[in-house]
Design a protein around this motif. Structure first.
Motif, PDB file in Angstrom:
ATOM      1  N   LEU A 447       0.890  -1.213  -0.156  1.00 29.06           N
ATOM      2  CA  LEU A 447       0.026  -0.149  -0.133  1.00 29.06           C
ATOM      3  C   LEU A 447       0.854   1.183  -0.049  1.00 29.06           C
ATOM      4  N   ALA A 448       0.145   2.359  -0.383  1.00 32.15           N
ATOM      5  CA  ALA A 448       1.017   3.537  -0.376  1.00 32.15           C
ATOM      6  C   ALA A 448       1.719   4.162   0.813  1.00 32.15           C
ATOM      7  N   ASN A 449       2.939   4.354   0.737  1.00 32.50           N
ATOM      8  CA  ASN A 449       3.668   4.692   1.963  1.00 32.50           C
ATOM      9  C   ASN A 449       3.512   3.620   3.013  1.00 32.50           C
ATOM     10  N   PRO A 450       3.947   2.290   2.939  1.00 34.08           N
ATOM     11  CA  PRO A 450       3.917   1.270   3.909  1.00 34.08           C
ATOM     12  C   PRO A 450       4.850   1.717   4.973  1.00 34.08           C
ATOM     13  N   GLN A 451       4.699   1.229   6.272  1.00 36.97           N
ATOM     14  CA  GLN A 451       5.716   1.200   7.187  1.00 36.97           C
ATOM     15  C   GLN A 451       6.248  -0.191   7.320  1.00 36.97           C
ATOM     16  N   LEU A 452       7.211  -0.354   6.322  1.00 33.84           N
ATOM     17  CA  LEU A 452       7.672  -1.426   6.208  1.00 33.84           C
ATOM     18  C   LEU A 452       8.908  -1.655   7.321  1.00 33.84           C
ATOM     19  N   PRO A 453       9.277  -2.832   7.846  1.00 34.46           N
ATOM     20  CA  PRO A 453      10.417  -2.892   8.796  1.00 34.46           C
ATOM     21  C   PRO A 453      11.749  -2.385   8.186  1.00 34.46           C
ATOM     22  N   LYS A 454      12.558  -1.989   8.772  1.00 33.48           N
ATOM     23  CA  LYS A 454      13.868  -1.138   8.238  1.00 33.48           C
ATOM     24  C   LYS A 454      14.732  -2.457   7.606  1.00 33.48           C
ATOM     25  N   GLY A 455      15.307  -1.982   6.605  1.00 32.85           N
ATOM     26  CA  GLY A 455      16.002  -2.962   5.690  1.00 32.85           C
ATOM     27  C   GLY A 455      15.189  -3.776   4.551  1.00 32.85           C
ATOM     28  N   ILE A 456      13.847  -3.548   4.779  1.00 32.26           N
ATOM     29  CA  ILE A 456      13.133  -4.616   3.898  1.00 32.26           C
ATOM     30  C   ILE A 456      12.927  -3.712   2.328  1.00 32.26           C
ATOM     31  N   ASP A 457      13.518  -4.280   1.481  1.00 37.26           N
ATOM     32  CA  ASP A 457      13.303  -3.884  -0.023  1.00 37.26           C
ATOM     33  C   ASP A 457      12.006  -4.607  -0.664  1.00 37.26           C
ATOM     34  N   PHE A 458      10.982  -3.793  -0.891  1.00 33.71           N
ATOM     35  CA  PHE A 458       9.749  -4.987  -1.365  1.00 33.71           C
ATOM     36  C   PHE A 458       9.965  -5.249  -2.705  1.00 33.71           C
ATOM     37  N   ILE A 459      10.725  -4.439  -3.509  1.00 27.39           N
ATOM     38  CA  ILE A 459      10.989  -4.827  -4.986  1.00 27.39           C
ATOM     39  C   ILE A 459      12.051  -5.954  -5.242  1.00 27.39           C
ATOM     40  N   GLU A 460      13.174  -6.000  -4.120  1.00 34.76           N
ATOM     41  CA  GLU A 460      14.029  -7.187  -4.244  1.00 34.76           C
ATOM     42  C   GLU A 460      13.008  -8.346  -3.467  1.00 34.76           C
ATOM     43  N   ALA A 461      12.278  -8.313  -2.623  1.00 37.73           N
ATOM     44  CA  ALA A 461      11.586  -9.229  -2.029  1.00 37.73           C
ATOM     45  C   ALA A 461      10.578  -9.926  -3.009  1.00 37.73           C
ATOM     46  N   LEU A 462       9.748  -9.222  -3.936  1.00 43.93           N
ATOM     47  CA  LEU A 462       8.931  -9.703  -4.936  1.00 43.93           C
ATOM     48  C   LEU A 462       9.827 -10.174  -6.065  1.00 43.93           C
ATOM     49  N   THR A 463      11.081  -9.710  -6.599  1.00 43.70           N
ATOM     50  CA  THR A 463      11.935 -10.160  -7.322  1.00 43.70           C
ATOM     51  C   THR A 463      12.352 -11.700  -7.008  1.00 43.70           C
ATOM     52  N   ALA A 464      12.736 -11.945  -5.571  1.00 40.91           N
ATOM     53  CA  ALA A 464      12.896 -13.191  -5.230  1.00 40.91           C
ATOM     54  C   ALA A 464      12.294 -14.064  -5.434  1.00 40.91           C
ATOM     55  N   VAL A 465      10.686 -13.789  -5.343  1.00 41.12           N
ATOM     56  CA  VAL A 465       9.683 -14.754  -5.546  1.00 41.12           C
ATOM     57  C   VAL A 465       9.777 -15.215  -6.977  1.00 41.12           C
ATOM     58  N   LYS A 466       9.857 -14.215  -8.028  1.00 40.53           N
ATOM     59  CA  LYS A 466       9.833 -14.668  -9.288  1.00 40.53           C
ATOM     60  C   LYS A 466      10.921 -15.240  -9.713  1.00 40.53           C
ATOM     61  N   ALA A 467      12.206 -15.182  -9.102  1.00 42.00           N
ATOM     62  CA  ALA A 467      13.406 -15.803  -9.432  1.00 42.00           C
ATOM     63  C   ALA A 467      13.234 -17.150  -9.196  1.00 42.00           C
TER      64      ALA A 467
END
Length: 729
Positions: A447-467
């Motif tokens: 969601l817009a402006n999510p309060q993700l925990p420090k150090g989490i890159d959502f693009i990297e996390a979703l790319t890992a799923v695709k990979a």
């Protein structure tokens, strides 16, 4: 044609109400009814269907709409055409006056549903609520809701006059924030009770009349435990049919089904089903298709049917006739036929048809089928369908003989159509739609402006799923798309990251699917576990959708399945699953599953339990047996003990009952609980055509994207299912 034609429209009247524009207002807790995008479009599409397909005269269609085309929060229509409380009540009364006994009356409402503090405390108690339709001007504290007691009285007035009434309410009572992919979905309701002081005087009837009518309507329903129709709107209708978009604690979605414009899910699939099924089927058949379409896309929306479900659509009668599609042209060279049905009739690519000998009128005579065909090209009002199998073929002596498939003679597997096998003017019946095996999955940013925990890159996390996808067994069941990648097909699931730094799988409407344990971003095996869960969910849903929808199979209606409780008299059983009803039980209760064979042949019975922990297991027979024979005219009673998986406070169980003429093993469809190893099966292990179908569902690599149950001998098997909810007290 396979469309809803043939209705006598000179005695057909309609009231259509659509509200997109809700004037700015504030309710308790700061909530407000936000304007919608698809309600007026719903009404315009319904009006077009009534006028163009059913030929209903314009003068017999009453219409109230509040458009919001310029986003100004000001309706575009003149005051007399706005769906205010006063105008809605006046149109109901006018409709009742215009229609005469035995006339058809159709009422369709698309807009917000709301809950307000009751003004009938002597009936509902001090803390009761009134379910209500929400007028366009509800932002004015002097405006009134159309409350459930008033709606019940307006409809009862129509029934008392002898009108044949159908009501569609494409709205809900509760809702909340939702997340979607490229096409966001909206919810037609609020999750608060409006306590705004409002006028209590009704324009429908006096409070005493409204309460008395409600008490009469609910007489005999107070002792039905917690087994209710659950639409939440009205008591079980007597004398009319009610379609409600969802159960009382669920959400009614509007969604861009065509990728461009929003429609209410109930309205969209209602019109689509009417075009496909025609008017010569019951409301129960119509509801079954709508339920299947909506519930597999939006988990939190279960469309409900109440009232006379066995009634013929737009009629007070019942009939067993089946509409057919005309074969306009036969192309022998290319082994294809031109069907007189297309986009206008709701036809889609890959739909399957059975084609009959010219002159056949009794489509229950499956021996009169000459070929099977699959639609490959859809036009506005006609479609090309390729011949997929030839069942009977003319020989030079003009006598029919059984056709031997070329593959068994050692030749090409491409069917060769001969002159005279299919003739122009022959009839075609649509069989079951295909079941989607490969599921589209959208990878979404949070969601817009999510309060993700420090150090989490959502693009990297979703790319890992695709990979990691290609490394997971069964990955062929899943096709991943990025957030901006276009798709002609709707999404089944979505994957994103929540505020806790966890991978989250959502349904098409953006509702998180309850899956535990949580998968933390950064954990070594989390991306692979996401893919594994998607594969599991896809196989689970494919089995859930498996059905034999051939409307003219000799086994249609021959398998009767009910959930029952003992009655007051010895030996009496009371069925709980009336059309549109879903019984609810507490944990640790007992009930009976009653299965009856009403065919003229022995049927082999197997019962699968499809459970809320995403497992599928064989409930009956127990042990190593694959099925239990059930003689013609006999019934089997199976005791059910309700329970919930650990950590669940409520859940839905589906009991899927298969009946086959031959010996077939349905254990291939069993699934363990989520995250447990699955046992994949190769599709070549099937010993008969039905087992080949089951093996395709069980395989870790589906052989094709879609598979049609109707392509298999439909006279050899059938299936029925019942649903029950279980909750912790």
């Amino acid at each position: 044609m396979n469309s809803a034609q043939g209705v006598v429209t000179s005695n057909f009247f309609a009231l259509l109400i659509g509200i997109d524009c809700y004037l700015p207002n504030k309710l308790p807790e700061g909530s407000s009814y936000k304007s919608l995008a698809g309600c007026v479009r719903d009404i315009n599409h319904v009006e077009s269907f009534l006028r163009n397909t059913l030929q209903v005269p314009e003068a017999q269609i009453l219409k109230l709409t509040a458009s919001n085309t310029d986003q100004s929060n000001q309706p575009q229509e003149s005051p007399e055409h706005l769906p205010t409380y006063e105008n809605i009540v006046a149109k109901f009364k006018l409709l009742t006056d215009l229609a005469q006994p035995q006339d058809q009356v159709y009422i369709h409402y698309s807009g917000h549903g709301g809950r307000s503090a009751t003004i009938y405390r002597e009936l509902k108690g001090n803390y009761g609520v009134d379910e209500s339709l929400v007028p366009t001007d509800i932002g004015n504290s002097e405006a009134r809701y159309l409350r459930d007691l008033e709606l019940a009285k307006l409809l009862q007035n129509m029934v008392d006059k002898g009108l044949v009434v159908t009501v569609v309410l494409d709205s809900c009572h509760s809702g909340g924030a939702t997340r979607g992919g490229v096409n966001d979905s909206n919810i037609r309701g609020l999750n608060v009770v409006d306590t705004t002081p409002r006028p209590t005087e009704s324009l429908v009837a006096s409070a005493e009349e409204l309460i008395e009518n409600w008490r009469i309507s609910t007489q005999g329903q107070q002792n039905t435990r917690n087994v209710t129709a659950a639409s939440g709107w009205l008591p079980e209708p007597r004398g009319y049919v009610l379609f409600a978009a969802c159960r009382d604690h669920e959400s009614a979605y509007e969604y861009a089904f065509n990728g461009k414009e929003s429609n209410g899910a109930l309205t969209y699939w209602l019109l689509d089903s009417l075009q496909k099924l025609g008017s010569e089927v019951s409301y129960k058949v119509l509801h079954d298709r709508i339920l299947a379409k909506i519930n597999t896309q939006f988990q939190r929306q279960t469309p409900m049917l109440q009232g006379e479900g066995d009634r013929l659509i737009f009629s007070g009668k019942s009939a067993n006739t089946q509409s057919a599609v005309l074969v306009k042209k036969v192309d022998v060279v290319k082994s294809r036929v031109l069907l007189q049905a297309g986009v206008a009739q709701g036809l889609r690519k890959d739909a399957e048809f059975a084609i009959y000998q010219l002159g056949t009128t009794d489509f229950t005579q499956t021996s009169k089928r000459v070929a099977l065909a699959k639609v490959v090209e859809v036009r506005a009002e006609e479609s090309w369908a390729e011949i997929t199998k030839i069942l009977r073929q003319e020989n030079p002596g003009n006598n029919l003989r059984l056709y031997i498939p070329p593959s068994k003679a050692g030749h090409s597997t491409q069917p060769t159509l001969s002159e005279g096998t299919i003739e122009d003017g022959a009839s075609a019946i649509m069989l079951s739609p295909s079941v989607k095996l490969v599921r589209k999955v959208r990878l979404l940013p949070p969601l817009a402006n999510p309060q993700l925990p420090k150090g989490i890159d959502f693009i990297e996390a979703l790319t890992a799923v695709k990979a990691v996808k290609e490394k997971v067994e069964g990955h062929g069941w899943v096709e991943l798309l990025s957030s901006d990648e276009p798709s002609e097909e709707p999404m089944t699931y979505q994957v994103s990251i929540n505020s806790e730094g966890e991978y989250e799988i959502l349904d098409a409407g953006g509702e998180p699917i309850h899956l535990r344990p949580a998968l933390k971003v950064g954990e070594p095996f989390a991306p692979a576990s996401v893919i594994n869960r998607l594969v599991h969910l896809s196989k689970y849903q494919a089995t859930l959708q498996l059905d034999n929808n051939d409307p003219i199979s000799s086994l249609v209606g021959k398998l009767k399945v009910d959930i029952c409780l003992p009655g007051e008299n010895r030996g009496e059983l009371v069925p709980l699953n009336a059309p549109g009803n879903v019984p609810t039980f507490d944990v640790d209760e007992y009930a009976l599953l009653r299965i009856r064979n009403e065919s003229t042949q022995v049927l082999n019975i197997t019962v699968l339990a499809i459970q809320p922990d995403w497992s599928i297991s064989q409930l009956h027979p127990e042990g190593v047996s694959a099925f239990e024979p059930l003689d013609p005219g006999m019934e089997k009673l199976i005791r059910i003990h309700t329970s919930l998986p650990e950590g669940y406070l409520e859940g839905a169980d589906i009991l899927k009952v298969f009946a086959t003429v031959g010996a077939t093993n349905f254990r291939w469809l069993e699934l363990p609980t989520l995250d447990k190893p699955r046992k994949g099966i190769q599709v070549t292990r099937g010993n008969n055509p039905l087992e080949e179908l089951l093996a395709a569902f069980a395989s870790e690599q589906p052989p094709i994207r879609n598979i049609s149950a109707a392509a298999y001998p439909s006279d050899k098997w059938t299936v029925e299912q019942v649903k029950l909810f279980v909750k912790q007290s």
